[in-house]
Motif scaffolding. Structure first.
Motif, PDB file in Angstrom:
ATOM      1  N   ILE A   1      -7.119   2.144   7.994  1.00 24.77           N
ATOM      2  CA  ILE A   1      -7.480   2.625   6.661  1.00 24.77           C
ATOM      3  C   ILE A   1      -6.212   2.561   5.820  1.00 24.77           C
ATOM      4  O   ILE A   1      -5.101   2.675   6.358  1.00 24.77           O
ATOM      5  CB  ILE A   1      -8.029   4.072   6.721  1.00 24.77           C
ATOM      6  CG1 ILE A   1      -8.643   4.490   5.381  1.00 24.77           C
ATOM      7  CG2 ILE A   1      -6.923   5.054   7.121  1.00 24.77           C
ATOM      8  CD1 ILE A   1      -9.405   5.822   5.463  1.00 24.77           C
ATOM      9  N   SER A   2      -6.353   2.360   4.521  1.00 23.75           N
ATOM     10  CA  SER A   2      -5.190   2.273   3.638  1.00 23.75           C
ATOM     11  C   SER A   2      -5.490   2.917   2.294  1.00 23.75           C
ATOM     12  O   SER A   2      -6.647   3.224   1.977  1.00 23.75           O
ATOM     13  CB  SER A   2      -4.794   0.805   3.405  1.00 23.75           C
ATOM     14  OG  SER A   2      -4.467   0.156   4.598  1.00 23.75           O
ATOM     15  N   ALA A   3      -4.454   3.090   1.494  1.00 24.66           N
ATOM     16  CA  ALA A   3      -4.603   3.622   0.139  1.00 24.66           C
ATOM     17  C   ALA A   3      -3.664   2.848  -0.778  1.00 24.66           C
ATOM     18  O   ALA A   3      -2.584   2.421  -0.361  1.00 24.66           O
ATOM     19  CB  ALA A   3      -4.282   5.111   0.093  1.00 24.66           C
TER      20      ALA A   3
ATOM     21  N   ARG B   1       0.839  -1.204   0.000  1.00 17.78           N
ATOM     22  CA  ARG B   1       0.000   0.000   0.000  1.00 17.78           C
ATOM     23  C   ARG B   1       0.867   1.243   0.000  1.00 17.78           C
ATOM     24  O   ARG B   1       1.967   1.233   0.556  1.00 17.78           O
ATOM     25  CB  ARG B   1      -0.912  -0.011   1.223  1.00 17.78           C
ATOM     26  CG  ARG B   1      -1.788  -1.240   1.273  1.00 17.78           C
ATOM     27  CD  ARG B   1      -2.375  -1.452   2.653  1.00 17.78           C
ATOM     28  NE  ARG B   1      -3.003  -2.775   2.727  1.00 17.78           N
ATOM     29  CZ  ARG B   1      -3.144  -3.465   3.843  1.00 17.78           C
ATOM     30  NH1 ARG B   1      -2.697  -2.957   4.978  1.00 17.78           N
ATOM     31  NH2 ARG B   1      -3.722  -4.649   3.826  1.00 17.78           N
ATOM     32  N   THR B   2       0.388   2.306  -0.586  1.00 18.62           N
ATOM     33  CA  THR B   2       1.169   3.540  -0.580  1.00 18.62           C
ATOM     34  C   THR B   2       1.210   4.114   0.824  1.00 18.62           C
ATOM     35  O   THR B   2       2.176   4.764   1.222  1.00 18.62           O
ATOM     36  CB  THR B   2       0.557   4.590  -1.528  1.00 18.62           C
ATOM     37  OG1 THR B   2      -0.796   4.859  -1.134  1.00 18.62           O
ATOM     38  CG2 THR B   2       0.570   4.081  -2.965  1.00 18.62           C
ATOM     39  N   SER B   3       0.150   3.859   1.573  1.00 26.39           N
ATOM     40  CA  SER B   3       0.080   4.335   2.962  1.00 26.39           C
ATOM     41  C   SER B   3      -0.971   3.524   3.697  1.00 26.39           C
ATOM     42  O   SER B   3      -1.924   3.033   3.097  1.00 26.39           O
ATOM     43  CB  SER B   3      -0.283   5.823   3.011  1.00 26.39           C
ATOM     44  OG  SER B   3      -1.506   6.067   2.343  1.00 26.39           O
ATOM     45  N   SER B   4      -0.774   3.382   4.995  1.00 25.34           N
ATOM     46  CA  SER B   4      -1.715   2.617   5.804  1.00 25.34           C
ATOM     47  C   SER B   4      -1.622   3.106   7.239  1.00 25.34           C
ATOM     48  O   SER B   4      -0.525   3.230   7.792  1.00 25.34           O
ATOM     49  CB  SER B   4      -1.379   1.120   5.717  1.00 25.34           C
ATOM     50  OG  SER B   4      -2.419   0.331   6.237  1.00 25.34           O
ATOM     51  N   PHE B   5      -2.761   3.408   7.831  1.00 22.46           N
ATOM     52  CA  PHE B   5      -2.789   3.953   9.189  1.00 22.46           C
ATOM     53  C   PHE B   5      -3.679   3.125  10.109  1.00 22.46           C
ATOM     54  O   PHE B   5      -4.682   2.546   9.671  1.00 22.46           O
ATOM     55  CB  PHE B   5      -3.302   5.394   9.164  1.00 22.46           C
ATOM     56  CG  PHE B   5      -2.469   6.332   8.347  1.00 22.46           C
ATOM     57  CD1 PHE B   5      -1.392   7.009   8.912  1.00 22.46           C
ATOM     58  CD2 PHE B   5      -2.748   6.541   6.992  1.00 22.46           C
ATOM     59  CE1 PHE B   5      -0.600   7.866   8.156  1.00 22.46           C
ATOM     60  CE2 PHE B   5      -1.973   7.402   6.219  1.00 22.46           C
ATOM     61  CZ  PHE B   5      -0.889   8.060   6.799  1.00 22.46           C
TER      62      PHE B   5
ATOM     63  N   LEU C   1      -2.548  11.830   1.290  1.00 23.22           N
ATOM     64  CA  LEU C   1      -2.663  11.792  -0.167  1.00 23.22           C
ATOM     65  C   LEU C   1      -2.401  13.176  -0.767  1.00 23.22           C
ATOM     66  O   LEU C   1      -1.700  13.304  -1.776  1.00 23.22           O
ATOM     67  CB  LEU C   1      -4.056  11.298  -0.573  1.00 23.22           C
ATOM     68  CG  LEU C   1      -4.357   9.826  -0.263  1.00 23.22           C
ATOM     69  CD1 LEU C   1      -5.818   9.511  -0.568  1.00 23.22           C
ATOM     70  CD2 LEU C   1      -3.447   8.915  -1.075  1.00 23.22           C
ATOM     71  N   LYS C   2      -2.946  14.207  -0.141  1.00 20.08           N
ATOM     72  CA  LYS C   2      -2.726  15.566  -0.639  1.00 20.08           C
ATOM     73  C   LYS C   2      -1.251  15.944  -0.573  1.00 20.08           C
ATOM     74  O   LYS C   2      -0.704  16.537  -1.504  1.00 20.08           O
ATOM     75  CB  LYS C   2      -3.545  16.569   0.182  1.00 20.08           C
ATOM     76  CG  LYS C   2      -5.043  16.517  -0.081  1.00 20.08           C
ATOM     77  CD  LYS C   2      -5.761  17.577   0.733  1.00 20.08           C
ATOM     78  CE  LYS C   2      -7.250  17.623   0.427  1.00 20.08           C
ATOM     79  NZ  LYS C   2      -7.946  18.672   1.228  1.00 20.08           N
ATOM     80  N   GLU C   3      -0.615  15.589   0.531  1.00 24.15           N
ATOM     81  CA  GLU C   3       0.798  15.931   0.710  1.00 24.15           C
ATOM     82  C   GLU C   3       1.710  15.138  -0.215  1.00 24.15           C
ATOM     83  O   GLU C   3       2.874  15.501  -0.406  1.00 24.15           O
ATOM     84  CB  GLU C   3       1.205  15.689   2.173  1.00 24.15           C
ATOM     85  CG  GLU C   3       0.531  16.642   3.151  1.00 24.15           C
ATOM     86  CD  GLU C   3       0.836  16.303   4.594  1.00 24.15           C
ATOM     87  OE1 GLU C   3       1.479  15.246   4.832  1.00 24.15           O
ATOM     88  OE2 GLU C   3       0.434  17.074   5.489  1.00 24.15           O
ATOM     89  N   ASN C   4       1.187  14.072  -0.787  1.00 26.20           N
ATOM     90  CA  ASN C   4       1.987  13.246  -1.688  1.00 26.20           C
ATOM     91  C   ASN C   4       1.488  13.336  -3.132  1.00 26.20           C
ATOM     92  O   ASN C   4       1.603  12.386  -3.913  1.00 26.20           O
ATOM     93  CB  ASN C   4       1.994  11.804  -1.196  1.00 26.20           C
ATOM     94  CG  ASN C   4       2.885  11.632   0.026  1.00 26.20           C
ATOM     95  OD1 ASN C   4       4.075  11.364  -0.082  1.00 26.20           O
ATOM     96  ND2 ASN C   4       2.306  11.804   1.218  1.00 26.20           N
ATOM     97  N   ASN C   5       0.953  14.496  -3.458  1.00 29.67           N
ATOM     98  CA  ASN C   5       0.590  14.850  -4.831  1.00 29.67           C
ATOM     99  C   ASN C   5      -0.480  13.987  -5.490  1.00 29.67           C
ATOM    100  O   ASN C   5      -0.494  13.834  -6.717  1.00 29.67           O
ATOM    101  CB  ASN C   5       1.845  14.850  -5.711  1.00 29.67           C
ATOM    102  CG  ASN C   5       2.927  15.770  -5.178  1.00 29.67           C
ATOM    103  OD1 ASN C   5       2.655  16.912  -4.822  1.00 29.67           O
ATOM    104  ND2 ASN C   5       4.163  15.277  -5.104  1.00 29.67           N
ATOM    105  N   CYS C   6      -1.355  13.427  -4.702  1.00 27.99           N
ATOM    106  CA  CYS C   6      -2.479  12.687  -5.264  1.00 27.99           C
ATOM    107  C   CYS C   6      -3.548  13.702  -5.648  1.00 27.99           C
ATOM    108  O   CYS C   6      -3.883  14.589  -4.855  1.00 27.99           O
ATOM    109  CB  CYS C   6      -3.040  11.702  -4.234  1.00 27.99           C
ATOM    110  SG  CYS C   6      -4.452  10.749  -4.824  1.00 27.99           S
TER     111      CYS C   6
END
Length: 247
Positions: A155-157, A139-143, A194-199
């Motif tokens: 939650i993940s993306a 995952r690109t990120s997971s919290f 996501l916003k901070e990583n240019n999504c």
């Protein structure tokens, strides 16, 4: 979860193809998302009725989590106990070293809403440490939401085939903290990352009858795209929701 949909689901898509709208209904989730049909969330927050995620989906495959199952609806209808103060919950960025807690949360979510996944509790429990580590790394990120050292939600993306678009998935909230705002904390944290990583745009899938999840998503700027698909063992279709992150 298996990436294969039920036979009736395949028949449905073939019918749609005859009609001439195949592209729209064959939106692809990342492999993991298709595996974990737990829609992001039946997070059942404020005013929700208890349940789980979908996006799913975290385990949105029988594993905690997106994923990326549609945010499927949990089987439980227990109301939130209200015993946990959201202020006592912290948000933790997962790493592969959290694989044991990832496994534990996934198994709890599957046990609560087995129909939201494409793997059984036994199948998920038999997975190796390597599998759980790979899920987090994929995952690109997971919290995770943490209360008194215990994971109570996540939650993940993941990336999609569309440039600048990521899918929020595998969201699940423990029944003990539903209705306390933990789902909102997780969604806000994920969107901010996501916003901070240019999504540029985020999407998620949730079952058409999962009103609590849709309410949560709308509260964070998501709106239905009109695209529907069958992504769980239930006969209820999932709907795609999207949020513009550039504004």
């Amino acid at each position: 979860m298996s990436g294969l949909l039920p036979t009736w689901g395949d028949a449905f898509r073939r019918l749609i193809g005859v009609i001439g709208d195949v592209g729209r209904f064959r939106h692809r989730m990342p492999a993991e998302t298709a595996e974990r049909l737990r829609p992001v969330s039946d997070a059942f927050e404020r005013g929700g009725r208890g349940g789980h995620a979908a996006v799913s989906a975290h385990h949105f495959d029988g594993a905690p989590g997106a994923g990326h199952p549609p945010a499927t609806q949990a089987a439980s209808t227990r109301p939130a106990t209200g015993r946990v103060d959201a202020g006592s919950v912290t948000i933790h960025r997962k790493t592969e070293h959290d694989w044991a807690k990832e496994s534990d949360l996934a198994l709890r979510s599957i046990a609560e809403a087995p129909s939201a996944y494409r793997v059984t509790y036994e199948e998920a429990k038999a997975r190796s440490e390597e599998v759980w580590r790979d899920k987090i790394k994929g995952r690109t990120s997971s919290f995770a939401a943490v209360h008194d050292g215990r994971w109570v939600g996540d939650i993940s993306a993941v990336r999609t085939e569309r440039a600048g678009v990521q899918e929020i998935c595998a969201m699940w909230i423990d029944p003990e903290v539903r209705g306390t705002g933990v789902g909102h904390q997780l969604m806000q944290t994920q969107i901010q990352w996501l916003k901070e990583n240019n999504c540029q745009r985020a999407v998620l899938w949730t079952l058409e009858d999962n009103i609590p999840m849709q309410r949560l998503a709308r509260g964070h700027g998501f709106t239905p795209t009109g695209i529907r698909d069958f992504r769980s063992s239930r006969s209820v279709p999932a709907i795609e929701m999207s949020c513009d992150l550039t504004t």
